[in-house]
Design a protein around this motif. Structure first.
Motif, PDB file in Angstrom:
ATOM      1  N   PRO A  13       0.706  -1.276   0.026  1.00  0.00           N
ATOM      2  CA  PRO A  13       0.143   0.091  -0.104  1.00  0.00           C
ATOM      3  C   PRO A  13       0.899   1.276   0.101  1.00  0.00           C
ATOM      4  O   PRO A  13       0.460   2.272  -0.651  1.00  0.00           O
ATOM      5  N   ALA A  14       2.052   1.227   0.579  1.00  0.00           N
ATOM      6  CA  ALA A  14       2.810   2.418   0.609  1.00  0.00           C
ATOM      7  C   ALA A  14       3.405   2.733  -0.674  1.00  0.00           C
ATOM      8  O   ALA A  14       3.531   4.018  -0.989  1.00  0.00           O
ATOM      9  N   SER A  15       3.777   1.764  -1.409  1.00  0.00           N
ATOM     10  CA  SER A  15       4.291   1.843  -2.848  1.00  0.00           C
ATOM     11  C   SER A  15       3.020   2.386  -3.641  1.00  0.00           C
ATOM     12  O   SER A  15       3.610   3.126  -4.469  1.00  0.00           O
ATOM     13  N   TYR A  16       2.045   1.791  -3.388  1.00  0.00           N
ATOM     14  CA  TYR A  16       0.901   2.217  -4.222  1.00  0.00           C
ATOM     15  C   TYR A  16       0.754   3.814  -4.146  1.00  0.00           C
ATOM     16  O   TYR A  16       0.554   4.370  -5.079  1.00  0.00           O
ATOM     17  N   LEU A  53       3.501   5.904  -5.810  1.00  0.00           N
ATOM     18  CA  LEU A  53       3.209   5.984  -7.139  1.00  0.00           C
ATOM     19  C   LEU A  53       2.311   6.977  -7.484  1.00  0.00           C
ATOM     20  O   LEU A  53       2.230   7.977  -8.329  1.00  0.00           O
ATOM     21  N   LEU A  54       0.960   6.749  -6.821  1.00  0.00           N
ATOM     22  CA  LEU A  54       0.113   8.077  -7.014  1.00  0.00           C
ATOM     23  C   LEU A  54       0.542   9.413  -6.808  1.00  0.00           C
ATOM     24  O   LEU A  54       0.189  10.252  -7.643  1.00  0.00           O
ATOM     25  N   LYS A  55       1.322   9.793  -5.855  1.00  0.00           N
ATOM     26  CA  LYS A  55       1.984  10.849  -5.233  1.00  0.00           C
ATOM     27  C   LYS A  55       2.920  11.368  -6.461  1.00  0.00           C
ATOM     28  O   LYS A  55       2.784  12.454  -6.972  1.00  0.00           O
ATOM     29  N   ASN A  56       3.792  10.575  -6.948  1.00  0.00           N
ATOM     30  CA  ASN A  56       4.788  10.854  -7.825  1.00  0.00           C
ATOM     31  C   ASN A  56       4.154  11.023  -9.201  1.00  0.00           C
ATOM     32  O   ASN A  56       4.731  11.679 -10.068  1.00  0.00           O
ATOM     33  N   ALA A  57       3.116  10.398  -9.373  1.00  0.00           N
ATOM     34  CA  ALA A  57       2.441  10.694 -10.774  1.00  0.00           C
ATOM     35  C   ALA A  57       1.973  12.133 -10.916  1.00  0.00           C
ATOM     36  O   ALA A  57       1.909  12.816 -11.904  1.00  0.00           O
ATOM     37  N   LYS A  58       1.450  12.505  -9.713  1.00  0.00           N
ATOM     38  CA  LYS A  58       0.876  13.750  -9.823  1.00  0.00           C
ATOM     39  C   LYS A  58       1.953  14.860  -9.667  1.00  0.00           C
ATOM     40  O   LYS A  58       1.907  15.740 -10.480  1.00  0.00           O
ATOM     41  N   ILE A  59       3.060  14.418  -9.073  1.00  0.00           N
ATOM     42  CA  ILE A  59       4.140  15.402  -8.745  1.00  0.00           C
ATOM     43  C   ILE A  59       4.805  15.773 -10.226  1.00  0.00           C
ATOM     44  O   ILE A  59       5.335  16.769 -10.619  1.00  0.00           O
ATOM     45  N   ASN A  60       4.981  14.647 -10.948  1.00  0.00           N
ATOM     46  CA  ASN A  60       5.529  14.562 -12.462  1.00  0.00           C
ATOM     47  C   ASN A  60       4.689  14.985 -13.431  1.00  0.00           C
ATOM     48  O   ASN A  60       5.043  14.737 -14.801  1.00  0.00           O
ATOM     49  N   HIS A  61       3.302  15.301 -13.133  1.00  0.00           N
ATOM     50  CA  HIS A  61       2.122  15.789 -14.035  1.00  0.00           C
ATOM     51  C   HIS A  61       2.002  14.731 -15.226  1.00  0.00           C
ATOM     52  O   HIS A  61       1.858  14.869 -16.272  1.00  0.00           O
ATOM     53  N   VAL A  62       1.943  13.366 -14.882  1.00  0.00           N
ATOM     54  CA  VAL A  62       1.412  12.231 -15.502  1.00  0.00           C
ATOM     55  C   VAL A  62       0.486  11.601 -14.849  1.00  0.00           C
ATOM     56  O   VAL A  62       0.121  10.246 -15.169  1.00  0.00           O
ATOM     57  N   ILE A  76      -1.255   7.507 -15.927  1.00  0.00           N
ATOM     58  CA  ILE A  76      -1.035   6.341 -15.089  1.00  0.00           C
ATOM     59  C   ILE A  76      -2.061   5.747 -14.253  1.00  0.00           C
ATOM     60  O   ILE A  76      -2.799   6.692 -13.461  1.00  0.00           O
ATOM     61  N   HIS A  77      -2.337   4.502 -14.105  1.00  0.00           N
ATOM     62  CA  HIS A  77      -3.637   4.244 -13.579  1.00  0.00           C
ATOM     63  C   HIS A  77      -3.059   2.909 -12.517  1.00  0.00           C
ATOM     64  O   HIS A  77      -2.451   1.864 -13.084  1.00  0.00           O
ATOM     65  N   ALA A  78      -3.150   3.384 -11.209  1.00  0.00           N
ATOM     66  CA  ALA A  78      -2.348   2.539 -10.298  1.00  0.00           C
ATOM     67  C   ALA A  78      -3.408   1.667  -9.619  1.00  0.00           C
ATOM     68  O   ALA A  78      -4.410   1.893  -9.252  1.00  0.00           O
ATOM     69  N   PHE A  79      -2.799   0.206  -9.578  1.00  0.00           N
ATOM     70  CA  PHE A  79      -3.829  -0.557  -8.463  1.00  0.00           C
ATOM     71  C   PHE A  79      -3.065  -1.007  -7.490  1.00  0.00           C
ATOM     72  O   PHE A  79      -1.880  -1.154  -7.466  1.00  0.00           O
TER      73      PHE A  79
END
Length: 191
Positions: free
Chosen positions: A17-20, A23-32, A36-39
């Motif tokens: 869950p922490a890695s998930y 990923l959501l946080k980094n996708a937002k920071i990197n404007h993508v 990216i659709h994370a599960f």
């Protein structure tokens, strides 16, 4: 994130869950975040879900997940299994997985693993073949990624998912695996 920055649509999964969340946080920071659709699923469940969503007969009726609704436009073409300590153990998920989805194009699989062999590429290919239950005859490549320790290499085996695996008879494979386990057990009892 680098692939998303190049324009790819990414379906990523992590059981942790922490890695998930990272990923959501980094996708937002990197404007993508729109790419990216994370599960947060078990790896096998994730692969099964992606194949089901890829199937055109299920596409329109089964996408209820708000994170991908409206953005899922085509089947995936590559699977990156990037956890080298255990990725080869998940290859069995592909056995018979496409039997009900024969209209889909079979993906390229990029499976990372470790090798302590003098010939890490050959040994990595053997690991993949053992877990797939077949020999890779064509459309594969082996890439030594890097040494991670003395006499231990990280290797990537890339191959087109073989039809004999994708459309396999699941019941027959279950019988074969049971026989292999019994033979292995008999061998160890005799030692």
């Amino acid at each position: 994130i680098p692939a998303a920055k190049k324009g790819c649509i990414i379906y990523a999964n992590d059981l942790n869950p922490a890695s998930y969340e990272a990923l959501l946080k980094n996708a937002k920071i990197n404007h993508v975040k729109d790419k990216i659709h994370a599960f947060n699923l078990d790896g096998r469940d994730f692969v099964r879900k992606m194949v089901q969503l890829s199937s055109s007969s299920l596409l329109e009726s089964s996408i209820t997940d708000q994170s991908i609704q409206g953005s899922y436009s085509r089947p995936f073409t590559h699977v990156v299994m990037n956890l080298p300590a255990s990725a080869v153990e998940f290859l069995d998920v592909f056995y018979g997985l496409y039997t009900s989805h024969k209209q889909l194009v079979l993906p390229m699989i990029h499976c990372y693993c470790f090798s302590k062999s003098q010939s890490p590429g050959d040994e990595a290919k053997q690991q993949v073949e053992k877990n797939l239950g077949i020999s890779l005859k064509s459309e594969y490549s082996v890439h030594c990624v890097r040494d991670v320790a003395p006499k231990k290499a990280m290797v990537c085996v890339s191959f087109k998912l073989p039809e004999s695996v994708a459309f396999a008879d699941i019941e027959r494979r279950s019988v074969e695996l049971k026989r292999e386990r019994e033979d292995h057990s008999k061998f160890h009892k005799n030692i």
